[in-house]
Design a protein around this motif. Structure first.
Motif, mmCIF file in Angstrom:
data_model
loop_
_atom_site.group_PDB
_atom_site.id
_atom_site.type_symbol
_atom_site.label_atom_id
_atom_site.label_comp_id
_atom_site.label_asym_id
_atom_site.label_seq_id
_atom_site.Cartn_x
_atom_site.Cartn_y
_atom_site.Cartn_z
ATOM 1 N N GLN A 181 0.842 -1.187 0.000
ATOM 2 C CA GLN A 181 0.000 0.000 0.000
ATOM 3 C C GLN A 181 0.881 1.242 0.000
ATOM 4 O OE1 GLN A 181 -2.934 -0.061 3.056
ATOM 5 N NE2 GLN A 181 -4.018 1.745 2.289
ATOM 6 N N VAL A 182 0.470 2.236 -0.772
ATOM 7 C CA VAL A 182 1.240 3.460 -0.911
ATOM 8 C C VAL A 182 0.506 4.613 -0.245
ATOM 9 C CG1 VAL A 182 2.179 5.135 -2.553
ATOM 10 C CG2 VAL A 182 2.262 2.692 -3.073
ATOM 11 N N GLN A 183 1.230 5.422 0.483
ATOM 12 C CA GLN A 183 0.672 6.658 1.015
ATOM 13 C C GLN A 183 1.299 7.839 0.285
ATOM 14 O OE1 GLN A 183 1.300 6.461 5.281
ATOM 15 N NE2 GLN A 183 -0.712 5.528 5.576
ATOM 16 N N LEU A 184 0.456 8.785 -0.085
ATOM 17 C CA LEU A 184 0.903 9.978 -0.807
ATOM 18 C C LEU A 184 0.593 11.205 0.046
ATOM 19 C CD1 LEU A 184 -0.599 9.091 -4.316
ATOM 20 C CD2 LEU A 184 1.744 8.721 -3.535
ATOM 21 N N VAL A 185 1.586 12.069 0.208
ATOM 22 C CA VAL A 185 1.416 13.265 1.026
ATOM 23 C C VAL A 185 1.817 14.489 0.204
ATOM 24 C CG1 VAL A 185 2.078 14.471 3.125
ATOM 25 C CG2 VAL A 185 1.880 11.969 3.130
ATOM 26 N N GLU A 186 0.822 15.352 -0.044
ATOM 27 C CA GLU A 186 1.075 16.566 -0.806
ATOM 28 C C GLU A 186 1.461 17.715 0.132
ATOM 29 O OE1 GLU A 186 -2.631 14.672 -2.850
ATOM 30 O OE2 GLU A 186 -1.922 15.036 -0.814
ATOM 31 N N SER A 187 2.214 18.645 -0.402
ATOM 32 C CA SER A 187 2.565 19.858 0.331
ATOM 33 C C SER A 187 2.872 20.962 -0.675
ATOM 34 C CB SER A 187 3.777 19.621 1.242
ATOM 35 O OG SER A 187 4.898 19.246 0.474
ATOM 36 N N GLY A 188 2.933 22.181 -0.172
ATOM 37 C CA GLY A 188 3.338 23.301 -1.017
ATOM 38 C C GLY A 188 2.227 24.228 -1.448
ATOM 39 N N GLY A 189 0.988 23.888 -1.104
ATOM 40 C CA GLY A 189 -0.117 24.761 -1.472
ATOM 41 C C GLY A 189 -0.110 26.038 -0.650
ATOM 42 N N GLY A 190 -0.986 26.969 -1.029
ATOM 43 C CA GLY A 190 -1.080 28.219 -0.292
ATOM 44 C C GLY A 190 -1.842 29.263 -1.057
ATOM 45 N N LEU A 191 -1.731 30.485 -0.587
ATOM 46 C CA LEU A 191 -2.394 31.631 -1.199
ATOM 47 C C LEU A 191 -1.363 32.422 -1.996
ATOM 48 C CD1 LEU A 191 -4.799 33.594 -1.516
ATOM 49 C CD2 LEU A 191 -4.058 34.654 0.646
ATOM 50 N N VAL A 192 -1.684 32.710 -3.239
ATOM 51 C CA VAL A 192 -0.763 33.442 -4.100
ATOM 52 C C VAL A 192 -1.550 34.394 -4.973
ATOM 53 C CG1 VAL A 192 -0.804 31.657 -5.894
ATOM 54 C CG2 VAL A 192 1.195 33.167 -5.695
ATOM 55 N N GLN A 193 -0.925 35.497 -5.354
ATOM 56 C CA GLN A 193 -1.590 36.438 -6.248
ATOM 57 C C GLN A 193 -1.515 35.948 -7.685
ATOM 58 O OE1 GLN A 193 0.234 40.284 -5.563
ATOM 59 N NE2 GLN A 193 -1.388 40.832 -4.102
ATOM 60 N N ALA A 194 -2.455 36.383 -8.475
ATOM 61 C CA ALA A 194 -2.451 36.036 -9.895
ATOM 62 C C ALA A 194 -1.117 36.444 -10.518
ATOM 63 C CB ALA A 194 -3.599 36.737 -10.611
ATOM 64 N N GLY A 195 -0.581 35.545 -11.341
ATOM 65 C CA GLY A 195 0.721 35.766 -11.946
ATOM 66 C C GLY A 195 1.866 35.163 -11.162
ATOM 67 N N GLY A 196 1.572 34.725 -9.959
ATOM 68 C CA GLY A 196 2.601 34.152 -9.104
ATOM 69 C C GLY A 196 2.873 32.689 -9.395
ATOM 70 N N SER A 197 3.734 32.108 -8.568
ATOM 71 C CA SER A 197 4.151 30.719 -8.750
ATOM 72 C C SER A 197 4.084 29.952 -7.432
ATOM 73 C CB SER A 197 5.595 30.671 -9.273
ATOM 74 O OG SER A 197 5.715 31.320 -10.515
ATOM 75 N N LEU A 198 3.895 28.654 -7.573
ATOM 76 C CA LEU A 198 3.962 27.723 -6.444
ATOM 77 C C LEU A 198 4.547 26.415 -6.945
ATOM 78 C CD1 LEU A 198 0.490 28.033 -4.618
ATOM 79 C CD2 LEU A 198 2.723 28.679 -3.683
ATOM 80 N N ARG A 199 5.195 25.683 -6.031
ATOM 81 C CA ARG A 199 5.641 24.334 -6.361
ATOM 82 C C ARG A 199 5.037 23.363 -5.371
ATOM 83 N NH1 ARG A 199 11.506 21.301 -6.678
ATOM 84 N NH2 ARG A 199 11.345 21.385 -4.402
ATOM 85 N N LEU A 200 4.260 22.439 -5.907
ATOM 86 C CA LEU A 200 3.669 21.390 -5.087
ATOM 87 C C LEU A 200 4.585 20.168 -5.083
ATOM 88 C CD1 LEU A 200 -0.063 21.527 -6.276
ATOM 89 C CD2 LEU A 200 1.110 22.919 -4.538
ATOM 90 N N SER A 201 4.592 19.466 -3.956
ATOM 91 C CA SER A 201 5.349 18.228 -3.833
ATOM 92 C C SER A 201 4.423 17.108 -3.396
ATOM 93 C CB SER A 201 6.466 18.377 -2.799
ATOM 94 O OG SER A 201 7.386 19.382 -3.161
ATOM 95 N N CYS A 202 4.729 15.916 -3.854
ATOM 96 C CA CYS A 202 3.977 14.724 -3.467
ATOM 97 C C CYS A 202 4.997 13.666 -3.072
ATOM 98 C CB CYS A 202 3.114 14.242 -4.616
ATOM 99 S SG CYS A 202 2.378 12.610 -4.348
#
Length: 114
Positions: free
Chosen positions: A1-22
């Protein structure tokens, strides 16, 4: 069985950037991985996929703005999101299918303000 954990979300203004990790609890070396998202009142939709050989595909709505990648040594998949738009606001989920079983993470919220 595999567990997946996401991170990196948040609040950002339009035009901005984010990097999500799993981060996966086990090896992902031979498995395809994907990012999905679900906005309020909408169905979950695929955003990007990456095969075990690192071939990628993207939803038309994110092509040229998002990049999916994987680091098999770290059992981690990433989603680099740039030029974010308010319509990208959603809960983002990591997904894999192994031996016929679907696995999902708990999701990470991405909110893009205008």
């Amino acid at each position: 069985q595999v567990q997946l954990v996401e991170s990196g979300g948040g609040l950002v203004q339009a035009g901005g950037s984010l990097r999500l990790s799993c981060a996966a609890s086990g090896s992902i070396f031979t498995f395809n991985m994907a990012w999905y998202r679900q906005a309020p009142g909408k169905q979950r939709e695929v955003v990007a996929t990456i095969t075990w050989s690192a071939s990628t595909n993207y939803a038309d709505s994110v092509k040229g703005r998002f990049t999916i990648s994987r680091d098999n040594a770290k059992n981690t998949v990433y989603l680099q999101m740039s030029s974010l738009k308010p319509e990208d606001t959603a809960v983002y989920y990591c997904h894999t299918q192994q031996w016929g079983t679907n696995y999902w993470g708990q999701g990470t919220q991405v909110t893009v303000s205008s």
